[in-house]
Design a protein around this motif. Structure first.
Motif, PDB file in Angstrom:
ATOM      1  N   ARG A  87      -9.238  -0.831 -22.955  1.00  0.00           N
ATOM      2  CA  ARG A  87      -7.884  -0.409 -23.312  1.00  0.00           C
ATOM      3  C   ARG A  87      -7.907   0.588 -24.475  1.00  0.00           C
ATOM      4  O   ARG A  87      -7.258   1.625 -24.440  1.00  0.00           O
ATOM      5  CB  ARG A  87      -7.049  -1.632 -23.660  1.00  0.00           C
ATOM      6  N   SER A  88      -8.681   0.286 -25.487  1.00  0.00           N
ATOM      7  CA  SER A  88      -8.815   1.186 -26.631  1.00  0.00           C
ATOM      8  C   SER A  88      -9.488   2.490 -26.224  1.00  0.00           C
ATOM      9  O   SER A  88      -9.079   3.582 -26.634  1.00  0.00           O
ATOM     10  CB  SER A  88      -9.626   0.490 -27.729  1.00  0.00           C
ATOM     11  N   PHE A  89     -10.523   2.378 -25.394  1.00  0.00           N
ATOM     12  CA  PHE A  89     -11.239   3.572 -24.949  1.00  0.00           C
ATOM     13  C   PHE A  89     -10.322   4.499 -24.162  1.00  0.00           C
ATOM     14  O   PHE A  89     -10.353   5.717 -24.347  1.00  0.00           O
ATOM     15  CB  PHE A  89     -12.453   3.173 -24.104  1.00  0.00           C
ATOM     16  N   ARG A  90      -9.501   3.937 -23.292  1.00  0.00           N
ATOM     17  CA  ARG A  90      -8.585   4.750 -22.492  1.00  0.00           C
ATOM     18  C   ARG A  90      -7.680   5.595 -23.392  1.00  0.00           C
ATOM     19  O   ARG A  90      -7.462   6.780 -23.127  1.00  0.00           O
ATOM     20  CB  ARG A  90      -7.715   3.866 -21.604  1.00  0.00           C
ATOM     21  N   ALA A  91      -7.158   4.991 -24.448  1.00  0.00           N
ATOM     22  CA  ALA A  91      -6.279   5.717 -25.373  1.00  0.00           C
ATOM     23  C   ALA A  91      -7.043   6.816 -26.106  1.00  0.00           C
ATOM     24  O   ALA A  91      -6.546   7.942 -26.252  1.00  0.00           O
ATOM     25  CB  ALA A  91      -5.650   4.745 -26.365  1.00  0.00           C
ATOM     26  N   ARG A  92      -8.241   6.499 -26.558  1.00  0.00           N
ATOM     27  CA  ARG A  92      -9.049   7.497 -27.267  1.00  0.00           C
ATOM     28  C   ARG A  92      -9.479   8.622 -26.332  1.00  0.00           C
ATOM     29  O   ARG A  92      -9.511   9.785 -26.713  1.00  0.00           O
ATOM     30  CB  ARG A  92     -10.260   6.837 -27.919  1.00  0.00           C
ATOM     31  N   GLU A 100     -20.284   6.067 -25.001  1.00  0.00           N
ATOM     32  CA  GLU A 100     -19.864   4.896 -25.762  1.00  0.00           C
ATOM     33  C   GLU A 100     -20.688   3.676 -25.383  1.00  0.00           C
ATOM     34  O   GLU A 100     -21.012   2.844 -26.229  1.00  0.00           O
ATOM     35  CB  GLU A 100     -18.369   4.617 -25.578  1.00  0.00           C
ATOM     36  N   THR A 101     -21.070   3.573 -24.128  1.00  0.00           N
ATOM     37  CA  THR A 101     -21.958   2.489 -23.712  1.00  0.00           C
ATOM     38  C   THR A 101     -23.290   2.595 -24.451  1.00  0.00           C
ATOM     39  O   THR A 101     -23.855   1.597 -24.878  1.00  0.00           O
ATOM     40  CB  THR A 101     -22.192   2.547 -22.188  1.00  0.00           C
ATOM     41  N   ALA A 147     -17.780   3.467 -14.931  1.00  0.00           N
ATOM     42  CA  ALA A 147     -18.758   4.125 -15.791  1.00  0.00           C
ATOM     43  C   ALA A 147     -18.741   3.498 -17.185  1.00  0.00           C
ATOM     44  O   ALA A 147     -19.787   3.259 -17.784  1.00  0.00           O
ATOM     45  CB  ALA A 147     -18.478   5.622 -15.881  1.00  0.00           C
ATOM     46  N   TYR A 148     -17.547   3.209 -17.681  1.00  0.00           N
ATOM     47  CA  TYR A 148     -17.408   2.600 -19.011  1.00  0.00           C
ATOM     48  C   TYR A 148     -17.924   1.164 -19.032  1.00  0.00           C
ATOM     49  O   TYR A 148     -18.519   0.720 -20.006  1.00  0.00           O
ATOM     50  CB  TYR A 148     -15.940   2.629 -19.453  1.00  0.00           C
TER      51      TYR A 148
END
Length: 133
Positions: free
Chosen positions: A104-109, A92-93, A22-23
């Motif tokens: 990687r950044s998105f996963r953390a956020r 975000e897309t 999805a991301y």
């Protein structure tokens, strides 16, 4: 579509749609020639994205027709589970240039939202792709 084979609702005829898929979705890439050599539109020409939620398989197990009303979850349960966390990925897309996206950044956020969603009573899908606190 289901997140994975354990998802109780939805179907998988077009495959599974994980949070990362999805991301990673890119409307410009989707609107390219079949061989991928040329985009038919530019990023500036994309007016927006949408996230339809189909409810024709909003029961468990969704692979066969329901035999009891007990198989249907409350609408909010289905909505929360099928949209979170994919909806923030799609958002975000929608608002980020393709080159600025970073899984990687998105996963953390995204993981940081887990406790908030839990506190708000949102029954989200706890994808194994995310290191939820």
């Amino acid at each position: 579509m289901k997140y994975d084979s354990s998802t109780p609702y939805g179907l998988s005829w077009a495959g599974y749609t994980t949070v990362q898929e999805a991301y990673s979705w890119d409307p410009v890439t989707v609107l390219s020639r079949p061989d991928g050599t040329q985009g038919l539109v530019t990023e500036a020409q994309v007016a927006g994205v949408e996230a339809p939620l189909w409810s024709d398989r909003a029961y468990s197990p969704s692979t066969s027709l329901p035999t009891s009303l007990d198989q249907f979850p409350a609408p909010a349960v289905y909505l929360d589970f099928m949209t979170f966390p994919r909806l923030p990925a799609l958002a975000e897309t929608a608002w980020s240039p393709a080159l600025a996206k970073d899984w990687r950044s998105f996963r953390a956020r995204l993981a940081a939202h887990g406790p908030r969603w839990t506190h708000q009573g949102i029954g989200f899908f706890r994808s194994k792709e995310i290191a939820w606190p």
